[in-house]
Design an enzyme around this catalytic site. Structure first.
Site, mmCIF file in Angstrom:
data_model
loop_
_atom_site.group_PDB
_atom_site.id
_atom_site.type_symbol
_atom_site.label_atom_id
_atom_site.label_comp_id
_atom_site.label_asym_id
_atom_site.label_seq_id
_atom_site.Cartn_x
_atom_site.Cartn_y
_atom_site.Cartn_z
ATOM 1 N N ARG A 108 1.781 -5.255 -0.775
ATOM 2 C CA ARG A 108 1.945 -6.049 0.405
ATOM 3 C C ARG A 108 0.722 -5.960 1.320
ATOM 4 O O ARG A 108 0.538 -6.758 2.205
ATOM 5 C CB ARG A 108 3.199 -5.572 1.163
ATOM 6 C CG ARG A 108 4.495 -5.848 0.391
ATOM 7 C CD ARG A 108 5.719 -5.426 1.221
ATOM 8 N NE ARG A 108 5.906 -3.995 1.071
ATOM 9 C CZ ARG A 108 6.805 -3.445 0.215
ATOM 10 N NH1 ARG A 108 7.561 -4.212 -0.545
ATOM 11 N NH2 ARG A 108 6.950 -2.155 0.146
ATOM 12 N N GLU B 104 -7.680 -7.661 -2.215
ATOM 13 C CA GLU B 104 -7.048 -6.355 -2.049
ATOM 14 C C GLU B 104 -7.307 -5.813 -0.655
ATOM 15 O O GLU B 104 -8.351 -6.086 -0.065
ATOM 16 C CB GLU B 104 -7.664 -5.374 -3.065
ATOM 17 C CG GLU B 104 -6.770 -5.028 -4.227
ATOM 18 C CD GLU B 104 -5.693 -3.995 -3.871
ATOM 19 O OE1 GLU B 104 -5.061 -4.093 -2.798
ATOM 20 O OE2 GLU B 104 -5.493 -3.094 -4.687
ATOM 21 N N ASP B 105 -6.383 -5.010 -0.167
ATOM 22 C CA ASP B 105 -6.578 -4.377 1.137
ATOM 23 C C ASP B 105 -7.613 -3.254 1.072
ATOM 24 O O ASP B 105 -8.558 -3.217 1.829
ATOM 25 C CB ASP B 105 -5.248 -3.854 1.707
ATOM 26 C CG ASP B 105 -4.467 -2.974 0.730
ATOM 27 O OD1 ASP B 105 -4.898 -2.813 -0.437
ATOM 28 O OD2 ASP B 105 -3.414 -2.442 1.125
ATOM 29 N N ASP C 190 -9.108 2.844 -3.327
ATOM 30 C CA ASP C 190 -9.160 4.280 -3.079
ATOM 31 C C ASP C 190 -9.586 4.962 -4.393
ATOM 32 O O ASP C 190 -10.761 4.939 -4.737
ATOM 33 C CB ASP C 190 -7.755 4.682 -2.596
ATOM 34 C CG ASP C 190 -7.647 6.099 -2.095
ATOM 35 O OD1 ASP C 190 -8.392 6.447 -1.163
ATOM 36 O OD2 ASP C 190 -6.810 6.855 -2.615
ATOM 37 N N SER C 191 -8.660 5.485 -5.174
ATOM 38 C CA SER C 191 -9.026 6.096 -6.464
ATOM 39 C C SER C 191 -9.560 5.046 -7.441
ATOM 40 O O SER C 191 -10.329 5.358 -8.340
ATOM 41 C CB SER C 191 -7.813 6.795 -7.077
ATOM 42 O OG SER C 191 -6.865 5.841 -7.510
ATOM 43 N N GLY C 192 -9.097 3.807 -7.285
ATOM 44 C CA GLY C 192 -9.487 2.737 -8.200
ATOM 45 C C GLY C 192 -8.469 2.514 -9.315
ATOM 46 O O GLY C 192 -8.580 1.549 -10.068
ATOM 47 N N PHE D 31 -7.279 8.416 6.287
ATOM 48 C CA PHE D 31 -6.104 7.592 6.032
ATOM 49 C C PHE D 31 -5.968 6.573 7.150
ATOM 50 O O PHE D 31 -5.880 6.913 8.324
ATOM 51 C CB PHE D 31 -4.826 8.430 5.896
ATOM 52 C CG PHE D 31 -3.736 7.629 5.239
ATOM 53 C CD1 PHE D 31 -3.718 7.462 3.853
ATOM 54 C CD2 PHE D 31 -2.767 6.977 5.992
ATOM 55 C CE1 PHE D 31 -2.739 6.691 3.238
ATOM 56 C CE2 PHE D 31 -1.785 6.201 5.383
ATOM 57 C CZ PHE D 31 -1.776 6.054 4.004
ATOM 58 N N ARG E 55 2.120 -2.796 9.786
ATOM 59 C CA ARG E 55 1.227 -3.688 9.047
ATOM 60 C C ARG E 55 0.733 -4.830 9.936
ATOM 61 O O ARG E 55 -0.228 -5.515 9.620
ATOM 62 C CB ARG E 55 1.971 -4.298 7.848
ATOM 63 C CG ARG E 55 2.353 -3.303 6.767
ATOM 64 C CD ARG E 55 2.967 -4.052 5.610
ATOM 65 N NE ARG E 55 3.615 -3.188 4.635
ATOM 66 C CZ ARG E 55 3.011 -2.601 3.606
ATOM 67 N NH1 ARG E 55 1.724 -2.767 3.415
ATOM 68 N NH2 ARG E 55 3.699 -1.849 2.770
HETATM 69 P P1 IMP Z 1 -5.855 3.372 -5.565
HETATM 70 O O1 IMP Z 1 -5.106 2.954 -6.781
HETATM 71 O O2 IMP Z 1 -5.898 4.865 -5.394
HETATM 72 O O3 IMP Z 1 -7.204 2.744 -5.426
HETATM 73 O O4 IMP Z 1 -4.944 2.978 -4.356
HETATM 74 C C1 IMP Z 1 -4.961 1.791 -3.750
HETATM 75 C C2 IMP Z 1 -3.712 1.645 -2.907
HETATM 76 O O5 IMP Z 1 -3.382 2.862 -2.218
HETATM 77 C C3 IMP Z 1 -3.969 0.624 -1.845
HETATM 78 O O6 IMP Z 1 -3.677 -0.669 -2.319
HETATM 79 C C4 IMP Z 1 -3.053 1.105 -0.736
HETATM 80 O O7 IMP Z 1 -1.767 0.562 -0.935
HETATM 81 C C5 IMP Z 1 -2.995 2.592 -0.894
HETATM 82 N N1 IMP Z 1 -3.916 3.276 0.037
HETATM 83 C C6 IMP Z 1 -5.022 3.980 -0.287
HETATM 84 N N2 IMP Z 1 -5.623 4.477 0.812
HETATM 85 C C7 IMP Z 1 -4.872 4.066 1.857
HETATM 86 C C8 IMP Z 1 -4.979 4.254 3.294
HETATM 87 O O8 IMP Z 1 -5.909 4.893 3.847
HETATM 88 N N3 IMP Z 1 -4.011 3.662 4.044
HETATM 89 C C9 IMP Z 1 -2.995 2.954 3.505
HETATM 90 N N4 IMP Z 1 -2.849 2.749 2.186
HETATM 91 C C10 IMP Z 1 -3.785 3.305 1.366
HETATM 92 MG MG MG Z 2 -2.645 -2.339 -1.963
#
Ligand code: IMP
Ligand code: MG
Length: 178
Positions: free
Chosen positions: A46, A103-104, A107-109, A156, A169
């Site tokens: 979302r 995408e918003d 983070d890890s990818g 965060f 949000r």
């Molecule tokens: P990834 O798979 O670790 O890259 O995570 C991506 C998802 O983690 C994003 O689409 C967010 O939903 C959530 N996320 C990662 N960092 C944050 C943050 O700082 N605030 C809020 N959501 C986050």
């Molecule tokens: Mg997301």
């Protein structure tokens, strides 16, 4: 539910900064897709919703939109594991289409890597990524990002689509959890 003002330590990116940068991204997309009027913007629910709606309002190149929702197994709210699952899939057939993922935050990818793998298997004409926030130092899986709003540090963040326990949000800025 705590009021955000009790949790906010600083406004990282103001509404004005967000809107100015999104206008630049929209201009770039308009230029890059000027000859591809079959452009499809795919928003990851979302968190990407605010970004998508502001971005598309600033774009002039013809495009369609569609949505996906992705979850990850066995993770807390604040980071994802490698186990990513599709909760809601696209309604659009993307074979032969020019697609941009909106995408918003990356983070890890893990989430993005999984979505790219899935969408690439459907053979789009092209597949690019446009993310508002990039927490580069947190990357565990390399992912190509074509358009970045703001690189950010490992903090965060919430607001502007990103939630704190599903709330806030709606805030027009990006804030840091204190
Ligand atoms: P990834 O798979 O670790 O890259 O995570 C991506 C998802 O983690 C994003 O689409 C967010 O939903 C959530 N996320 C990662 N960092 C944050 C943050 O700082 N605030 C809020 N959501 C986050
Ligand atoms: Mg997301």
């Amino acid at each position: 539910m705590q009021h955000y003002s009790e949790i906010l330590s600083e406004v990282l990116i103001s509404e004005e900064q967000l809107q100015a940068r999104i206008a630049q991204l929209a201009q770039q997309l308009d230029a890059d897709y000027a000859t591809h009027p079959d452009l499809l913007l795919v928003c990851i629910l979302r968190g990407g919703v605010m970004f998508l709606t502001d971005l598309m309002r600033k774009m002039t190149v013809p495009h369609q939109i569609d949505f996906m929702s992705i979850g990850s197994y066995g993770s807390g709210a604040r980071s994802s594991t490698g186990n990513v699952r599709v909760i809601l899939d696209l309604q659009t057939d993307i074979r032969g289409r020019h697609v941009v993922l909106v995408e918003d935050i990356v983070d890890s990818g893990h989430t993005l890597a999984r979505v790219l793998e899935l969408l690439n298997s459907r053979q789009p004409a092209s597949l690019k990524v446009c993310c508002l926030l990039d927490k580069e130092s947190r990357r565990q899986t390399p992912v190509p990002i074509d358009y970045v709003g703001f690189p950010i540090e490992d903090k965060f963040v919430f607001g502007y689509g990103l939630d704190l326990d599903e709330y806030w949000r709606n805030l027009p800025f990006i804030g840091v959890v204190g």
